[in-house]
Each structure stands twice: as structure tokens, then as C-alpha cells.
Design a protein around this motif. Sequence first.
Motif, PDB file in Angstrom:
ATOM      1  N   ASN A   9       0.875  -1.174   0.000  1.00 14.87           N
ATOM      2  CA  ASN A   9       0.000   0.000   0.000  1.00 14.87           C
ATOM      3  C   ASN A   9       0.909   1.219   0.000  1.00 14.87           C
ATOM      4  O   ASN A   9       1.519   1.530   1.021  1.00 14.87           O
ATOM      5  CB  ASN A   9      -0.885  -0.048   1.259  1.00 14.87           C
ATOM      6  N   LYS A  11       0.123   4.296  -0.234  1.00 21.51           N
ATOM      7  CA  LYS A  11      -0.472   5.509   0.333  1.00 21.51           C
ATOM      8  C   LYS A  11      -0.245   6.681  -0.626  1.00 21.51           C
ATOM      9  O   LYS A  11      -0.285   6.486  -1.837  1.00 21.51           O
ATOM     10  CB  LYS A  11       0.091   5.755   1.735  1.00 21.51           C
ATOM     11  N   HIS A  95      -9.362   1.171   4.858  1.00 15.57           N
ATOM     12  CA  HIS A  95      -8.086   1.344   5.571  1.00 15.57           C
ATOM     13  C   HIS A  95      -8.297   2.308   6.739  1.00 15.57           C
ATOM     14  O   HIS A  95      -9.085   3.266   6.639  1.00 15.57           O
ATOM     15  CB  HIS A  95      -7.028   1.885   4.606  1.00 15.57           C
ATOM     16  N   GLU A  97      -6.648   4.702   7.833  1.00 19.24           N
ATOM     17  CA  GLU A  97      -6.429   6.120   7.537  1.00 19.24           C
ATOM     18  C   GLU A  97      -7.650   6.719   6.854  1.00 19.24           C
ATOM     19  O   GLU A  97      -7.960   7.897   7.052  1.00 19.24           O
ATOM     20  CB  GLU A  97      -5.156   6.286   6.680  1.00 19.24           C
ATOM     21  N   GLU A 167      -5.293  -4.952  10.529  1.00 20.85           N
ATOM     22  CA  GLU A 167      -4.277  -3.921  10.727  1.00 20.85           C
ATOM     23  C   GLU A 167      -4.563  -3.162  12.020  1.00 20.85           C
ATOM     24  O   GLU A 167      -5.321  -2.185  12.009  1.00 20.85           O
ATOM     25  CB  GLU A 167      -4.290  -2.932   9.558  1.00 20.85           C
ATOM     26  N   ALA A 171      -0.205  -0.253  15.233  1.00 19.93           N
ATOM     27  CA  ALA A 171       0.996  -0.835  14.622  1.00 19.93           C
ATOM     28  C   ALA A 171       1.305  -0.227  13.258  1.00 19.93           C
ATOM     29  O   ALA A 171       2.329  -0.525  12.663  1.00 19.93           O
ATOM     30  CB  ALA A 171       0.826  -2.344  14.477  1.00 19.93           C
ATOM     31  N   ILE A 172       0.414   0.644  12.763  1.00 15.46           N
ATOM     32  CA  ILE A 172       0.598   1.189  11.411  1.00 15.46           C
ATOM     33  C   ILE A 172       1.534   2.384  11.428  1.00 15.46           C
ATOM     34  O   ILE A 172       1.266   3.384  12.085  1.00 15.46           O
ATOM     35  CB  ILE A 172      -0.758   1.592  10.786  1.00 15.46           C
ATOM     36  N   GLY A 173       2.631   2.255  10.717  1.00 14.10           N
ATOM     37  CA  GLY A 173       3.584   3.357  10.572  1.00 14.10           C
ATOM     38  C   GLY A 173       4.290   3.723  11.870  1.00 14.10           C
ATOM     39  O   GLY A 173       4.945   4.756  11.956  1.00 14.10           O
ATOM     40  N   GLY A 212       0.814  -3.673   9.441  1.00 11.07           N
ATOM     41  CA  GLY A 212       1.266  -2.820  10.544  1.00 11.07           C
ATOM     42  C   GLY A 212       2.748  -3.035  10.774  1.00 11.07           C
ATOM     43  O   GLY A 212       3.138  -4.015  11.417  1.00 11.07           O
ATOM     44  N   SER A 213       3.579  -2.131  10.186  1.00  8.37           N
ATOM     45  CA  SER A 213       5.035  -2.198  10.366  1.00  8.37           C
ATOM     46  C   SER A 213       5.640  -3.539   9.964  1.00  8.37           C
ATOM     47  O   SER A 213       6.553  -4.026  10.631  1.00  8.37           O
ATOM     48  CB  SER A 213       5.411  -1.819  11.803  1.00  8.37           C
ATOM     49  N   VAL A 214       5.132  -4.123   8.885  1.00  8.62           N
ATOM     50  CA  VAL A 214       5.766  -5.337   8.349  1.00  8.62           C
ATOM     51  C   VAL A 214       7.043  -4.916   7.625  1.00  8.62           C
ATOM     52  O   VAL A 214       7.048  -3.953   6.860  1.00  8.62           O
ATOM     53  CB  VAL A 214       4.818  -6.080   7.369  1.00  8.62           C
ATOM     54  N   LEU A 232      -0.094  -6.879   4.399  1.00  5.80           N
ATOM     55  CA  LEU A 232      -0.376  -5.610   3.726  1.00  5.80           C
ATOM     56  C   LEU A 232       0.691  -4.653   4.247  1.00  5.80           C
ATOM     57  O   LEU A 232       0.752  -4.369   5.443  1.00  5.80           O
ATOM     58  CB  LEU A 232      -1.794  -5.120   4.051  1.00  5.80           C
ATOM     59  N   VAL A 233       1.542  -4.206   3.333  1.00  6.18           N
ATOM     60  CA  VAL A 233       2.771  -3.515   3.719  1.00  6.18           C
ATOM     61  C   VAL A 233       2.721  -2.061   3.272  1.00  6.18           C
ATOM     62  O   VAL A 233       2.494  -1.793   2.089  1.00  6.18           O
ATOM     63  CB  VAL A 233       3.983  -4.209   3.045  1.00  6.18           C
ATOM     64  N   GLY A 234       2.915  -1.134   4.191  1.00  5.85           N
ATOM     65  CA  GLY A 234       2.926   0.287   3.832  1.00  5.85           C
ATOM     66  C   GLY A 234       4.341   0.741   3.516  1.00  5.85           C
ATOM     67  O   GLY A 234       4.879   0.471   2.435  1.00  5.85           O
ATOM     68  N   GLY A 235       4.974   1.376   4.487  1.00  4.65           N
ATOM     69  CA  GLY A 235       6.300   1.984   4.312  1.00  4.65           C
ATOM     70  C   GLY A 235       7.317   1.104   3.592  1.00  4.65           C
ATOM     71  O   GLY A 235       8.007   1.563   2.676  1.00  4.65           O
TER      72      GLY A 235
HETATM   73  P1  PGA Z   1       2.980   0.326   7.564  1.00  4.34           P
HETATM   74  O1  PGA Z   1       1.504   0.530   6.963  1.00  4.34           O
HETATM   75  O2  PGA Z   1       3.503  -0.952   6.975  1.00  4.34           O
HETATM   76  O3  PGA Z   1       3.763   1.535   7.082  1.00  4.34           O
HETATM   77  O4  PGA Z   1       2.861   0.268   9.041  1.00  4.34           O
HETATM   78  C1  PGA Z   1       0.638  -0.551   6.801  1.00  4.34           C
HETATM   79  C2  PGA Z   1      -0.660  -0.081   6.207  1.00  4.34           C
HETATM   80  O5  PGA Z   1      -1.119   1.025   6.561  1.00  4.34           O
HETATM   81  O6  PGA Z   1      -1.290  -0.779   5.373  1.00  4.34           O
END
Ligand code: PGA
Length: 249
Positions: A9, A11, A95, A97, A167, A171-173, A212-214, A232-235
Motif C-alpha cells: 500500500n 499511500k 483502511h 487512515e 491492521e 501498529a501502522i507506521g 502494521g510495520s511489516v 499488507l505492507v505500507g512503508g
Molecule cells: P505500515 O503501513 O507498513 O507503514 O505500518 C501498513 C498499512 O497502513 O497498510
Amino acid sequence: MRRPVIAGNWKMYKTQAETREFFQVFNPLVSATKHCEIVVGPPFTALAAAVESARGTAIAIAAQNAFWEPEGAFTGEVSMQMIADVGCRAVILGHSERRRYFGETDASVNRKLKAALAANLQPIVCVGETLEEREAGRAERVLNTQFLGATAALTTAEFSRILFAYEPVWAIGTGRTATPETASASHACLRCLAKEHFGEENASSLRILYGGSVRPDNIRSLMAQEEIDGALVGGASLDPQSFSSIVNF
Ligand code: PGA
């Protein structure tokens, strides 16, 4: 056997040029990957570039949101048909956010979910509790409400086409990953709800991703859990090297 899904993801990151650069490096790093499905979710403006860059690979492109109406006077919105038309195969819905900053509710997630299914897209439905809710001992109740709200009035056939992403908002970001055991317990809770409302078969084939911070250094311990069917991977999905090492866990 549930086939793992590793989804990125992005973002609100990356221009079209940055998107093309990403895939130039990423594609060869995952060209031999067979053990999981790979999904990348760029912002709307980079979807066409991503679809073009991923052509001929097994990588599916996802949008991060879309509206439920097929067309109409809805300034600023994009429909499921439009993202399918640009070449998306999946869409991320609900999501945290979007829930937090853009007024997304379980009811709107439900309408979008039905619209996504009607447009033949693979929905990735995000659920998860906040830190406050977890500390108040309400995590399971929140998952219950979000699950039932999102899947209201779905047939079992429709349900079988959904992916869930657990998520936890805390734990997200944040760099604070849920322990594999905590994530696992929440996944089990979602699977139990799936069984109760959509039957045993749907529950056992439902794929639930953790988000969440994977990162490359924690993906293995997460994927070692029977209950965790992907991420599901953000950063960490923004960099082709780091995202490919997560994909090739
Ligand atoms: P993150 O985000 O991996 O940066 O914590 C995950 C997400 O919001 O899907």
C-alpha cells in the motif's frame, strides 16, 4: 491450502516516473516468485503507469479506495468501474487512515465492497482496533463490529471472493508490530466470525493478511503463523529491494 498474498500500500507516495522506476527494479526481483500472489497499490495518478509497468508479470495492481456509484455527479470521486478500466484487479477498502481522516464507516465500506465485487475486483477489506480500544479490552468487539458492518447482506459466494487485512491501528507506521501471537489471535477471531456467518468452508479458505510495520526482518515470524496468510505492507513496500525481500520471505 491458502495461497499467501503480499500486498503493498503505497499511500500518497510516488509520481508516475517514480512508479516506473520502482517496477524496473522490482519486476526482475520477483520474476521467479511462485509461492504467493503479489499486489501493489499506488495512488490513483500512478495506476496507469503501474499497470503498464506490471504488464506481462504476475503482479496485480490495486487502488487504495474507490466510490460505490458507477458514475455520476460526485466531484472528486473515482468509481470501481473506472479503476477496473485502468487495469486494476484489486481495491483496498476501509483502511484505518480512510476511516480516521476521511469519514469512512463500516456502512460505506459495505457499499464499496458490494460495488467492488460487482465490478469484478478483488476487495481487500481492512479492519483493526486502535490502541485505546485494545487497552480497554475491546479489540475483539471492534473486530466483530467492523466485520459484520463490512459484510452485511453479502451472499456466501460473494464472501468467498474477499480478502481481509487485520491492521491494528497502533501498529501502522509506528514501527510497533503486533507480535505474531497477537496478530494470530485476531486473525483467529475473524476466521471464527467468518465461520459463524458464512460457513465452515468459507472460513477455512478465507485469506487474512496482517498489516502494521511489516518489514523484511519480521515477515518470516509473521508468516510462520498458521493463521497469517500474507501481509499488507505500507512503508516497506515503497522500496523495491525491501518489498521484494518481503515478497520472497
Ligand atoms: P505500515 O503501513 O507498513 O507503514 O505500518 C501498513 C498499512 O497502513 O497498510
